[in-house]
Design a protein around this motif. Sequence first.
Motif, PDB file in Angstrom:
ATOM      1  N   UNK A   1      -1.236  13.503  -5.166  1.00  0.00           N
ATOM      2  CA  UNK A   1      -0.788  12.410  -4.303  1.00  0.00           C
ATOM      3  C   UNK A   1      -1.842  11.308  -4.298  1.00  0.00           C
ATOM      4  N   UNK A   2      -1.380  10.081  -4.475  1.00  0.00           N
ATOM      5  CA  UNK A   2      -2.243   8.899  -4.442  1.00  0.00           C
ATOM      6  C   UNK A   2      -1.801   8.022  -3.275  1.00  0.00           C
ATOM      7  N   UNK A   3      -2.754   7.663  -2.430  1.00  0.00           N
ATOM      8  CA  UNK A   3      -2.466   6.845  -1.251  1.00  0.00           C
ATOM      9  C   UNK A   3      -2.967   5.418  -1.464  1.00  0.00           C
ATOM     10  N   UNK A   4      -2.369   4.502  -0.752  1.00  0.00           N
ATOM     11  CA  UNK A   4      -2.800   3.096  -0.715  1.00  0.00           C
ATOM     12  C   UNK A   4      -2.868   2.441  -2.091  1.00  0.00           C
ATOM     13  N   UNK A   5      -1.859   2.654  -2.892  1.00  0.00           N
ATOM     14  CA  UNK A   5      -1.762   1.997  -4.196  1.00  0.00           C
ATOM     15  C   UNK A   5      -1.043   0.666  -3.990  1.00  0.00           C
ATOM     16  N   UNK A   6      -1.668  -0.410  -4.409  1.00  0.00           N
ATOM     17  CA  UNK A   6      -1.076  -1.737  -4.270  1.00  0.00           C
ATOM     18  C   UNK A   6      -0.109  -1.961  -5.431  1.00  0.00           C
ATOM     19  N   UNK A   7       1.162  -1.843  -5.155  1.00  0.00           N
ATOM     20  CA  UNK A   7       2.186  -1.936  -6.194  1.00  0.00           C
ATOM     21  C   UNK A   7       2.295  -3.335  -6.790  1.00  0.00           C
ATOM     22  N   UNK A   8       1.947  -4.339  -6.012  1.00  0.00           N
ATOM     23  CA  UNK A   8       2.096  -5.724  -6.462  1.00  0.00           C
ATOM     24  C   UNK A   8       1.008  -6.147  -7.442  1.00  0.00           C
TER      25      UNK A   8
ATOM     26  N   UNK B   1       0.837  -1.198   0.000  1.00  0.00           N
ATOM     27  CA  UNK B   1       0.000   0.000   0.000  1.00  0.00           C
ATOM     28  C   UNK B   1       0.867   1.240   0.000  1.00  0.00           C
ATOM     29  N   UNK B   2       1.197   1.725  -1.181  1.00  0.00           N
ATOM     30  CA  UNK B   2       2.181   2.796  -1.314  1.00  0.00           C
ATOM     31  C   UNK B   2       1.532   4.155  -1.533  1.00  0.00           C
ATOM     32  N   UNK B   3       2.305   5.174  -1.233  1.00  0.00           N
ATOM     33  CA  UNK B   3       1.931   6.551  -1.540  1.00  0.00           C
ATOM     34  C   UNK B   3       2.797   7.003  -2.709  1.00  0.00           C
ATOM     35  N   UNK B   4       2.149   7.447  -3.773  1.00  0.00           N
ATOM     36  CA  UNK B   4       2.855   7.900  -4.970  1.00  0.00           C
ATOM     37  C   UNK B   4       2.445   9.329  -5.291  1.00  0.00           C
ATOM     38  N   UNK B   5       3.407  10.134  -5.686  1.00  0.00           N
ATOM     39  CA  UNK B   5       3.132  11.495  -6.134  1.00  0.00           C
ATOM     40  C   UNK B   5       3.280  11.528  -7.643  1.00  0.00           C
TER      41      UNK B   5
END
Length: 125
Positions: free
Chosen positions: A23-30, A3-7
């Motif tokens: 900003x995007x919160x809780x992005x599942x990188x997997x 659960x990543x935070x990406x800008x």
Amino acid sequence: MTGATLTVRVIRNFEYRTLKNVVFHDIDLATTTVDQFKKIIDERIQTDPSLKIYRTTHFDTLKIYVKAQQHKTQNLAINLDHDDWILNDGAKTLSLCGIENETELSYFELAAYKAYQANPVQKWL
């Protein structure tokens, strides 16, 4: 951690440096693919009132701007180096593309980027 935070730097114009950080919160990188993340960004652009001026721009490309804890480029809009950081494979997951928590990305139109890359001149009104 998935659960990543990406800008994301949503770039409307390179020469005039018209961009907005989102900003995007809780992005599942997997599990989130590049194409899925582009759709998430597009949905935010269409629904967020602060991004209204970006709705007429055709965005088609994601590129890593900088990874967490690394040095940023001198260009405040986009990293002109590392064309290998352009995320071309829409089916790949974000983690397979090397994206980690707190990675900063740029979202833009590829044709405009290529034109700016050939002649990286800043214009000011």
